[in-house]
Design a protein around this motif. Structure first.
Motif, mmCIF file in Angstrom:
data_model
loop_
_atom_site.group_PDB
_atom_site.id
_atom_site.type_symbol
_atom_site.label_atom_id
_atom_site.label_comp_id
_atom_site.label_asym_id
_atom_site.label_seq_id
_atom_site.Cartn_x
_atom_site.Cartn_y
_atom_site.Cartn_z
ATOM 1 N N HIS A 1 1.022 15.447 3.298
ATOM 2 C CA HIS A 1 1.022 14.707 4.562
ATOM 3 C C HIS A 1 1.468 13.270 4.318
ATOM 4 O O HIS A 1 2.327 12.737 5.046
ATOM 5 N N PHE A 2 0.922 12.655 3.288
ATOM 6 C CA PHE A 2 1.318 11.281 2.965
ATOM 7 C C PHE A 2 2.788 11.216 2.577
ATOM 8 O O PHE A 2 3.519 10.309 2.997
ATOM 9 N N LEU A 3 3.251 12.178 1.778
ATOM 10 C CA LEU A 3 4.625 12.130 1.283
ATOM 11 C C LEU A 3 5.631 12.206 2.430
ATOM 12 O O LEU A 3 6.667 11.523 2.404
ATOM 13 N N LEU A 4 5.342 13.013 3.442
ATOM 14 C CA LEU A 4 6.233 13.077 4.605
ATOM 15 C C LEU A 4 6.290 11.731 5.325
ATOM 16 O O LEU A 4 7.367 11.264 5.718
ATOM 17 N N LEU A 5 5.138 11.115 5.505
ATOM 18 C CA LEU A 5 5.112 9.822 6.188
ATOM 19 C C LEU A 5 5.726 8.732 5.317
ATOM 20 O O LEU A 5 6.351 7.795 5.827
ATOM 21 N N ALA B 1 -3.122 3.057 2.975
ATOM 22 C CA ALA B 1 -1.719 2.835 3.326
ATOM 23 C C ALA B 1 -1.411 3.364 4.723
ATOM 24 O O ALA B 1 -0.734 2.699 5.521
ATOM 25 N N LEU B 2 -1.909 4.550 5.034
ATOM 26 C CA LEU B 2 -1.622 5.139 6.341
ATOM 27 C C LEU B 2 -2.332 4.379 7.463
ATOM 28 O O LEU B 2 -1.810 4.277 8.577
ATOM 29 N N ARG C 1 0.823 -1.214 0.000
ATOM 30 C CA ARG C 1 0.000 0.000 0.000
ATOM 31 C C ARG C 1 0.857 1.265 0.000
ATOM 32 O O ARG C 1 0.579 2.219 -0.733
ATOM 33 N N MET C 2 1.897 1.290 0.823
ATOM 34 C CA MET C 2 2.720 2.498 0.922
ATOM 35 C C MET C 2 3.450 2.768 -0.393
ATOM 36 O O MET C 2 3.425 3.888 -0.917
#
Length: 328
Positions: A264-268, A193-194, A130-131
């Motif tokens: 936000h997703f890209l940082l994680l 993914a998160l 997923r990530m």
């Protein structure tokens, strides 16, 4: 003929024609046919596609058989009155682990019920898939210029919906029109993914995504955004761009907030990527490098990690790291 009805005659008719076509082309080779997504929970909208998974007995005879399946799927997609999302796997491959959408969110429409015999993919591998795949979508769904940089910018900053409406869908009259299908796909996959990465939870259905994000990750503005995208973009507007000026302003606002969610997703993802690259698990490193090669991410910390990997004792790891660094 069908063991499960979508309760929509037109959809059932297309499913029957698809199954008939594959049964005639591959007699006694396909064990089961499962519908997933909105067909499985009977929540289709006017522009929903048909998600159909074919499970072949044992293993594919050879590569040629798989290629024949692909060729037939392409021909059927060209003539179908409804957009098709067809997938095919063999039983041997599925013994490695199946996605929760098949295990918990599908319905058998023809053939044998075998879900109880198929193991669920491990949470570790589910999170990894997923990530990485959500990162790939961030880079490619809206044709962004590579390498990616943080913070991301809008795909098309001068357009009304900032370029999040590039994907087209076909209406019943045959016209191709812009839609939010890829917007919904990107945000849904990234949220899934998160949920896996931050909360250790599987998501089996799109309809569960915003609720699980709010419950397990955060009850915040991003959870509100996920709910609005599902209820408005999919539910009220059926993936289409609304005509009413007030609703178009609302969609524009949703698109503005989508960029915040992407960043936000890209940082994680960066955090996750660095963890994967630092592992002693060569397979995890290879998978991370595979996606990073397809979607370069320009970042000093990532570059430093890649540089360290050029000295890896595993030749393939070292060569791939060098290949990724070279264009940057």
């Amino acid at each position: 003929m069908l063991t499960f009805s979508t309760q929509q005659p037109a959809l059932d008719q297309v499913l029957e024609l698809l199954i008939q076509s594959f049964e005639e082309a591959f007699p006694d080779r396909i064990r089961s046919y499962y519908v997933e997504g909105s067909l499985a929970n009977r929540s289709t909208v006017s522009t929903s596609d048909i998600d159909l998974l074919l499970i072949f007995k044992g293993r594919f005879v050879d590569e040629a058989e798989s290629q024949r399946v692909e060729a037939l799927a392409e021909r059927l997609a060209q003539t179908s009155p409804i957009e098709l999302d067809l997938d095919w796997k063999d039983e041997l491959r599925l013994q490695e682990g199946v996605w929760p959408a098949l295990k918990f969110g599908s319905e058998l429409v023809y053939g044998e019920e075998i879900r109880d015999q198929l193991p669920l993919i491990s949470l570790e591998q589910w999170t990894r898939d997923r990530m990485h795949s959500s990162f790939w979508r961030t880079g490619h769904l809206f044709h962004r210029t590579l390498p990616l940089d943080y913070p991301l910018q809008y795909p098309q900053p001068d357009e009304e919906f900032y370029g999040y409406d590039q994907r087209t869908v076909q209406l019943k009259d045959g016209r191709e029109v812009k839609s939010t299908r890829d917007l919904i796909r990107l945000v849904g996959w990234s949220a899934t993914a998160l949920i896996a990465y931050q909360a250790g939870q599987y998501v089996a259905r799109k309809s569960d995504c915003h609720q699980m994000y709010r419950k397990y990750v955060a009850d915040d503005q991003l959870a509100d955004l996920l709910q609005e995208i599902y209820e408005l973009c999919r539910g009220r507007w059926n993936y289409l761009l609304p005509e009413d000026p007030a609703e178009r302003r609302k969609l524009r606002s949703i698109c503005e907030q989508t960029l915040r969610f992407e960043n936000h997703f890209l940082l994680l993802y960066k955090e996750y990527l660095l963890q994967e690259l630092a592992q002693q698990n060569v397979s995890a490193q290879q998978q991370a490098l595979f996606f990073l090669r397809m979607t370069p991410y320009r970042d000093q910390t990532i570059d430093a990690t890649l540089n360290a990997l050029t000295y890896s004792p595993h030749e393939e790891i070292a060569l791939t790291a060098k290949e990724i660094l070279r264009p940057l």
